[in-house]
Scaffold this motif. Structure first.
Motif, mmCIF file in Angstrom:
data_model
loop_
_atom_site.group_PDB
_atom_site.id
_atom_site.type_symbol
_atom_site.label_atom_id
_atom_site.label_comp_id
_atom_site.label_asym_id
_atom_site.label_seq_id
_atom_site.Cartn_x
_atom_site.Cartn_y
_atom_site.Cartn_z
ATOM 1 N N GLU A 1 0.803 -1.209 0.000
ATOM 2 C CA GLU A 1 0.000 0.000 0.000
ATOM 3 C C GLU A 1 0.841 1.267 0.000
ATOM 4 N N TYR A 2 2.006 1.201 0.645
ATOM 5 C CA TYR A 2 2.834 2.411 0.784
ATOM 6 C C TYR A 2 4.237 1.996 1.170
ATOM 7 N N GLU A 3 5.217 2.700 0.621
ATOM 8 C CA GLU A 3 6.612 2.493 1.017
ATOM 9 C C GLU A 3 7.364 3.794 0.804
ATOM 10 N N VAL A 4 8.185 4.133 1.784
ATOM 11 C CA VAL A 4 8.992 5.346 1.687
ATOM 12 C C VAL A 4 10.310 5.107 2.408
ATOM 13 N N GLU A 5 11.356 5.732 1.904
ATOM 14 C CA GLU A 5 12.667 5.692 2.542
ATOM 15 C C GLU A 5 13.056 7.128 2.865
ATOM 16 N N VAL A 6 13.436 7.376 4.125
ATOM 17 C CA VAL A 6 13.781 8.712 4.577
ATOM 18 C C VAL A 6 15.152 8.660 5.246
ATOM 19 N N VAL A 7 16.037 9.570 4.845
ATOM 20 C CA VAL A 7 17.346 9.673 5.467
ATOM 21 C C VAL A 7 17.258 10.752 6.541
ATOM 22 N N GLN B 1 10.060 13.796 12.124
ATOM 23 C CA GLN B 1 10.633 13.729 10.775
ATOM 24 C C GLN B 1 9.788 12.874 9.834
ATOM 25 N N LEU B 2 9.030 11.943 10.381
ATOM 26 C CA LEU B 2 8.247 11.001 9.574
ATOM 27 C C LEU B 2 6.748 11.305 9.590
ATOM 28 N N GLU B 3 6.362 12.379 10.263
ATOM 29 C CA GLU B 3 4.942 12.645 10.502
ATOM 30 C C GLU B 3 4.105 12.665 9.221
ATOM 31 N N ARG B 4 4.592 13.312 8.176
ATOM 32 C CA ARG B 4 3.764 13.368 6.956
ATOM 33 C C ARG B 4 3.569 11.987 6.335
ATOM 34 N N HIS B 5 4.552 11.130 6.460
ATOM 35 C CA HIS B 5 4.413 9.759 5.937
ATOM 36 C C HIS B 5 3.471 8.945 6.818
ATOM 37 N N TYR B 6 3.585 9.143 8.126
ATOM 38 C CA TYR B 6 2.663 8.464 9.029
ATOM 39 C C TYR B 6 1.227 8.931 8.802
ATOM 40 N N ASN B 7 1.034 10.194 8.439
ATOM 41 C CA ASN B 7 -0.317 10.679 8.138
ATOM 42 C C ASN B 7 -0.911 9.945 6.938
ATOM 43 N N VAL B 8 -0.099 9.721 5.911
ATOM 44 C CA VAL B 8 -0.556 8.974 4.735
ATOM 45 C C VAL B 8 -0.907 7.540 5.143
ATOM 46 N N ILE B 9 -0.059 6.941 5.964
ATOM 47 C CA ILE B 9 -0.296 5.567 6.421
ATOM 48 C C ILE B 9 -1.584 5.493 7.229
ATOM 49 N N GLN B 10 -1.801 6.463 8.133
ATOM 50 C CA GLN B 10 -3.032 6.470 8.924
ATOM 51 C C GLN B 10 -4.260 6.577 8.028
ATOM 52 N N GLU B 11 -4.177 7.391 6.994
ATOM 53 C CA GLU B 11 -5.297 7.535 6.062
ATOM 54 C C GLU B 11 -5.584 6.217 5.349
ATOM 55 N N LYS B 12 -4.535 5.557 4.870
ATOM 56 C CA LYS B 12 -4.713 4.285 4.169
ATOM 57 C C LYS B 12 -5.256 3.201 5.104
ATOM 58 N N VAL B 13 -4.776 3.165 6.335
ATOM 59 C CA VAL B 13 -5.267 2.185 7.303
ATOM 60 C C VAL B 13 -6.732 2.457 7.624
ATOM 61 N N GLY B 14 -7.093 3.720 7.795
ATOM 62 C CA GLY B 14 -8.484 4.071 8.068
ATOM 63 C C GLY B 14 -9.414 3.603 6.967
ATOM 64 N N LEU B 15 -9.024 3.822 5.710
ATOM 65 C CA LEU B 15 -9.840 3.368 4.581
ATOM 66 C C LEU B 15 -9.941 1.848 4.562
ATOM 67 N N PHE B 16 -8.841 1.170 4.845
ATOM 68 C CA PHE B 16 -8.815 -0.287 4.860
ATOM 69 C C PHE B 16 -9.732 -0.831 5.942
ATOM 70 N N LEU B 17 -9.633 -0.258 7.151
ATOM 71 C CA LEU B 17 -10.467 -0.739 8.256
ATOM 72 C C LEU B 17 -11.938 -0.449 8.001
ATOM 73 N N ASP B 18 -12.248 0.682 7.368
ATOM 74 C CA ASP B 18 -13.636 1.007 7.029
ATOM 75 C C ASP B 18 -14.214 -0.016 6.039
ATOM 76 N N ARG B 19 -13.407 -0.449 5.068
ATOM 77 C CA ARG B 19 -13.858 -1.444 4.078
ATOM 78 C C ARG B 19 -14.113 -2.788 4.745
ATOM 79 N N ARG B 20 -13.330 -3.093 5.776
ATOM 80 C CA ARG B 20 -13.472 -4.363 6.497
ATOM 81 C C ARG B 20 -14.728 -4.417 7.341
ATOM 82 N N ALA B 21 -15.131 -3.262 7.832
ATOM 83 C CA ALA B 21 -16.273 -3.211 8.784
ATOM 84 C C ALA B 21 -17.598 -3.539 8.122
#
Length: 94
Positions: free
Chosen positions: A13-19, A74-94
């Protein structure tokens, strides 16, 4: 009687590399059938690598994990994207 082995469908669903300084963090979110897996790999300056993997079964589980990350800011914006994707996934499961 042998039961057929069912292949799990894995969707990245998502992958990012951050230095960050001299370290590298890879975040990877994978959907496996009805579950989501979040992997966080830290590679230190000396090449040592550590991977954390958690099954994400609720928004609370994810929130607790990511806010405990020492690199959360440092990773907050990526975690925000992940939270959004997880929320959509969990909503589809419900």
């Amino acid at each position: 009687m042998a039961h057929p082995v069912r292949e799990q469908q894995e969707i990245q669903e998502y992958e990012v590399e951050v230095v960050i300084g001299r370290e590298r963090v890879v975040l990877r979110l994978v959907a496996l059938d009805a579950l989501m897996l979040l992997e966080r790999q830290l590679t230190q300056a000396d090449g040592s690598a550590f991977t954390h993997s958690i099954w994400v079964d609720s928004g609370a589980t994810l929130s607790a994990y990511i806010t405990a990350d020492p690199y959360f800011m440092q990773l907050e914006r990526h975690y925000n994207v992940i939270q959004e994707k997880v929320g959509l996934f969990l909503d589809r499961r419900a």
